[in-house]
Enzyme design. Sequence first.
Site, PDB file in Angstrom:
ATOM      1  N   GLU A 186      -7.656  58.842  -5.832  1.00 13.82           N
ATOM      2  CA  GLU A 186      -8.122  57.755  -6.717  1.00 13.82           C
ATOM      3  C   GLU A 186      -9.465  57.364  -6.396  1.00 13.82           C
ATOM      4  OE1 GLU A 186      -5.911  54.213  -6.388  1.00 13.82           O
ATOM      5  OE2 GLU A 186      -5.602  54.232  -8.553  1.00 13.82           O
TER       6      GLU A 186
ATOM      7  N   GLY B 136       1.622  50.384  -0.218  1.00 16.23           N
ATOM      8  CA  GLY B 136       2.847  50.360  -0.719  1.00 16.23           C
ATOM      9  C   GLY B 136       3.843  51.269  -0.055  1.00 16.23           C
TER      10      GLY B 136
ATOM     11  N   CYS C  83      -5.754  50.819 -12.573  1.00 13.41           N
ATOM     12  CA  CYS C  83      -4.808  51.932 -11.500  1.00 13.41           C
ATOM     13  C   CYS C  83      -4.389  52.826 -12.609  1.00 13.41           C
ATOM     14  CB  CYS C  83      -3.371  50.995 -11.392  1.00 13.41           C
ATOM     15  SG  CYS C  83      -2.592  50.027 -12.477  1.00 13.41           S
TER      16      CYS C  83
ATOM     17  N   GLU D  86       4.072  48.857  -7.799  1.00 16.42           N
ATOM     18  CA  GLU D  86       3.018  49.431  -8.841  1.00 16.42           C
ATOM     19  C   GLU D  86       1.776  49.909  -8.076  1.00 16.42           C
ATOM     20  OE1 GLU D  86       3.843  49.527 -11.869  1.00 16.42           O
ATOM     21  OE2 GLU D  86       5.445  48.027 -12.275  1.00 16.42           O
TER      22      GLU D  86
ATOM     23  N   GLY E  47      -0.507  47.441  -5.717  1.00 16.81           N
ATOM     24  CA  GLY E  47      -1.554  47.667  -4.840  1.00 16.81           C
ATOM     25  C   GLY E  47      -1.897  49.221  -4.687  1.00 16.81           C
ATOM     26  N   SER E  48      -2.441  49.351  -3.253  1.00 17.94           N
ATOM     27  CA  SER E  48      -2.621  50.799  -3.230  1.00 17.94           C
ATOM     28  C   SER E  48      -1.518  51.415  -2.506  1.00 17.94           C
ATOM     29  CB  SER E  48      -3.741  50.797  -2.002  1.00 17.94           C
ATOM     30  OG  SER E  48      -3.192  50.235  -0.853  1.00 17.94           O
ATOM     31  N   THR E  49      -1.354  52.885  -2.843  1.00 13.84           N
ATOM     32  CA  THR E  49      -0.306  53.575  -2.316  1.00 13.84           C
ATOM     33  C   THR E  49      -0.092  53.688  -0.842  1.00 13.84           C
ATOM     34  OG1 THR E  49      -0.694  54.995  -4.174  1.00 13.84           O
ATOM     35  CG2 THR E  49       0.605  55.993  -2.394  1.00 13.84           C
ATOM     36  N   GLU E  50      -1.206  53.364  -0.111  1.00 14.94           N
ATOM     37  CA  GLU E  50      -1.171  53.499   1.379  1.00 14.94           C
ATOM     38  C   GLU E  50      -0.156  52.135   1.797  1.00 14.94           C
ATOM     39  OE1 GLU E  50      -5.115  53.084   2.513  1.00 14.94           O
ATOM     40  OE2 GLU E  50      -4.395  52.892   4.652  1.00 14.94           O
TER      41      GLU E  50
HETATM   42  P1  TAP Z   1      -4.366  46.916  -1.365  1.00 16.39           P
HETATM   43  O1  TAP Z   1      -5.228  47.016  -0.401  1.00 16.39           O
HETATM   44  O2  TAP Z   1      -3.295  47.682  -1.491  1.00 16.39           O
HETATM   45  O3  TAP Z   1      -4.174  45.463  -1.591  1.00 16.39           O
HETATM   46  C1  TAP Z   1      -3.232  44.722  -2.396  1.00 16.39           C
HETATM   47  C2  TAP Z   1      -2.818  43.511  -1.964  1.00 16.39           C
HETATM   48  O4  TAP Z   1      -1.826  43.716  -0.759  1.00 16.39           O
HETATM   49  C3  TAP Z   1      -3.781  42.637  -1.532  1.00 16.39           C
HETATM   50  O5  TAP Z   1      -3.366  41.218  -1.871  1.00 16.39           O
HETATM   51  C4  TAP Z   1      -3.964  42.684   0.032  1.00 16.39           C
HETATM   52  O6  TAP Z   1      -4.502  41.647   0.603  1.00 16.39           O
HETATM   53  C5  TAP Z   1      -2.321  42.978   0.239  1.00 16.39           C
HETATM   54  N1  TAP Z   1      -2.368  43.749   1.603  1.00 16.39           N
HETATM   55  C6  TAP Z   1      -2.909  44.376   2.386  1.00 16.39           C
HETATM   56  N2  TAP Z   1      -2.289  45.012   3.178  1.00 16.39           N
HETATM   57  C7  TAP Z   1      -1.184  44.551   3.122  1.00 16.39           C
HETATM   58  C8  TAP Z   1       0.162  44.874   4.164  1.00 16.39           C
HETATM   59  N3  TAP Z   1       0.192  45.590   5.182  1.00 16.39           N
HETATM   60  N4  TAP Z   1       1.134  44.267   3.555  1.00 16.39           N
HETATM   61  C9  TAP Z   1       1.294  43.427   2.529  1.00 16.39           C
HETATM   62  N5  TAP Z   1       0.281  43.441   1.759  1.00 16.39           N
HETATM   63  C10 TAP Z   1      -0.983  43.780   2.161  1.00 16.39           C
HETATM   64  O7  TAP Z   1      -4.950  47.398  -2.838  1.00 16.39           O
HETATM   65  P2  TAP Z   1      -6.408  46.821  -3.546  1.00 16.39           P
HETATM   66  O8  TAP Z   1      -7.543  47.544  -2.709  1.00 16.39           O
HETATM   67  O9  TAP Z   1      -6.197  45.416  -3.442  1.00 16.39           O
HETATM   68  O10 TAP Z   1      -6.066  47.306  -4.888  1.00 16.39           O
HETATM   69  C11 TAP Z   1      -6.313  48.467  -5.404  1.00 16.39           C
HETATM   70  C12 TAP Z   1      -5.114  49.420  -5.432  1.00 16.39           C
HETATM   71  O11 TAP Z   1      -4.196  48.817  -6.351  1.00 16.39           O
HETATM   72  C13 TAP Z   1      -5.534  50.790  -6.326  1.00 16.39           C
HETATM   73  O12 TAP Z   1      -4.894  51.761  -5.527  1.00 16.39           O
HETATM   74  C14 TAP Z   1      -4.740  50.667  -7.735  1.00 16.39           C
HETATM   75  O13 TAP Z   1      -4.398  51.796  -8.270  1.00 16.39           O
HETATM   76  C15 TAP Z   1      -3.677  49.549  -7.347  1.00 16.39           C
HETATM   77  N6  TAP Z   1      -3.086  48.896  -8.592  1.00 16.39           N
HETATM   78  C16 TAP Z   1      -2.041  49.382  -9.188  1.00 16.39           C
HETATM   79  C17 TAP Z   1      -1.650  48.590 -10.180  1.00 16.39           C
HETATM   80  C18 TAP Z   1      -0.504  49.089 -11.021  1.00 16.39           C
HETATM   81  S1  TAP Z   1       0.261  48.158 -11.785  1.00 16.39           S
HETATM   82  N7  TAP Z   1       0.230  50.203 -10.713  1.00 16.39           N
HETATM   83  C19 TAP Z   1      -2.408  47.385 -10.575  1.00 16.39           C
HETATM   84  C20 TAP Z   1      -3.554  47.307 -10.162  1.00 16.39           C
HETATM   85  C21 TAP Z   1      -4.027  47.831  -8.899  1.00 16.39           C
HETATM   86  P3  TAP Z   1      -6.205  41.627   0.931  1.00 16.39           P
HETATM   87  O14 TAP Z   1      -6.780  41.544  -0.442  1.00 16.39           O
HETATM   88  O15 TAP Z   1      -6.390  40.742   1.798  1.00 16.39           O
HETATM   89  O16 TAP Z   1      -6.462  43.094   1.407  1.00 16.39           O
END
Ligand code: TAP
Length: 487
Positions: free
Chosen positions: A398, A250, A301, A267, A245-248
């Site tokens: 990003e 993470g 990502c 990741e 997910g996002s760096t924030e």
């Molecule tokens: P996030 O907002 O970080 O969400 C990722 C997952 O974490 C979602 O299931 C989210 O639930 C959950 N989540 C949110 N807040 C959380 C917390 N405090 N504790 C635990 N889990 C929590 O990212 P996103 O917007 O879904 O995805 C985009 C980001 O993912 C981008 O920055 C992208 O680069 C990164 N990404 C990285 C990779 C690799 S392999 N490095 C692959 C794909 C994506 P909700 O959906 O309900 O918010």
Amino acid sequence: MASVSTTTPGTDWEYAPAPESREIVTIQREYNLFVDGQFVPPATGEHFTTLNPASEEPLASVAQAGEADIDKAVASARTAYETSWGQLPGRERAKYLYRIARAIQERAREFAVLESLDNGKPIKESRDVDVPLAAAHFFYHAGWADKLGYAGLGPDPRPLGVAGQVIPWNFPLLMAAWKLAPALATGNTCVLKPAETTPLTALLLAEVIAEAELPPGTVNIITGDGSTGAGLVGHPGVNKVAFTGSTEVGKQIQAAVAGTGKRLTLELGGKAANVVFDDAPIDQAVEGIVNGIFFNQGHVCCAGSRLLLQESVADAVLDRLKRRLATLRLGDPLDKNTDIGAINSRQQLDKIEGLVAAGEAEGAQRWSPPCRLPAKGYWFPPTVFSGVSQSHKIAREEIFGPVLAVLTFRTPEEAVAKANNTPYGLSAGIWTEKGSRILWMAGKLRAGVVWANTYNRFDPASPFGGYQESGFGREGGRAGLAAYLDA
Ligand code: TAP
């Protein structure tokens, strides 16, 4: 919804619509949690709606898991670890993984249509990339399950226990496969939380897992928002946390897990440089640039979101790139001719629009091909910014959308310095005829994955992961097994 070509009227071919039928998928009105081998209503009594981002049409109502549901799912995974799955020899685990892989193949069209409906990605991508790669991950890891003693991780590497896994919305089924397949192959049990906006293919995968007759509790799939993810990774019964997910988020998870003894892989985001030298085959490079940033609407990502062009060919490459972008077709994700689908959510569209506005305000030149966006749903045209400098927000942050920032360089040293000028470090691309330059660059770039004369290629045997703010740990290959083993 009709497909909308981004080409200039009168200069292009007119394609007839070629929609994939959605008849193959039966979407239930309401989905419950998959816990202990069964679909059960959430203790919270709450459900939320998941939308089709291309039309804003509600697709289904999905359970919101709360604390009691997480407790139940983790307890069930613990029991399965101690009494059933965790006791099986590798050769038995392999059979189940093969079964899941084959079922994904058999139901490939269903998975692809459902993924495009819930996520907004073009059917040709879900059909040709997401679903086949998801099956490939299960096949690949099935092959490892009885050979872990030969993976170079010691003669008898042990599983960690219960894995808590949280995934994003950009590759919902594929990310579920990246998480579940290695965890199961190595003998762990799982509790997986898909993203709030894209839970449906994970729930279809739950159905496949039930049909494959995995021991109850081996895989639990709990849907919900960020609070469900936080509850899962913070649960004391979890031994291993795997997050994409996002760096924030993470960083928050890293802080929450610190000192608990849980194993962690992250990741996270990226801001990859795709570097084109003056001796590169320009037409191939243009295809690689398009695939690098416009694949999956740039919700990738490892997207090649910073294009670094050698000054002597910059104008020629940009010119050809713009001509190529004018042929991309944006519109109905279920149309087999569509190249660019919908943005996954209103929230993500707002983020893209905000960053693009910042790019214009800071003085970069914005360009998009002539493009009519559908009236309903969340859409953003393919966009190229030239005249970008390294200090611009669009070169540093990003965007996670179909937006390319173009910078130039004169020497290979300058290209390396600019490519590495980022807090991230997930991926990079190099385009040149010179093999020695590829090797020199690959050694200097601080990125987990470096592609040469190609981009966005994935294989379950090839480890994937980042440096710096892109996270740590690897998924795929032998290195990916290590993340789930006490070696
Ligand atoms: P996030 O907002 O970080 O969400 C990722 C997952 O974490 C979602 O299931 C989210 O639930 C959950 N989540 C949110 N807040 C959380 C917390 N405090 N504790 C635990 N889990 C929590 O990212 P996103 O917007 O879904 O995805 C985009 C980001 O993912 C981008 O920055 C992208 O680069 C990164 N990404 C990285 C990779 C690799 S392999 N490095 C692959 C794909 C994506 P909700 O959906 O309900 O918010």
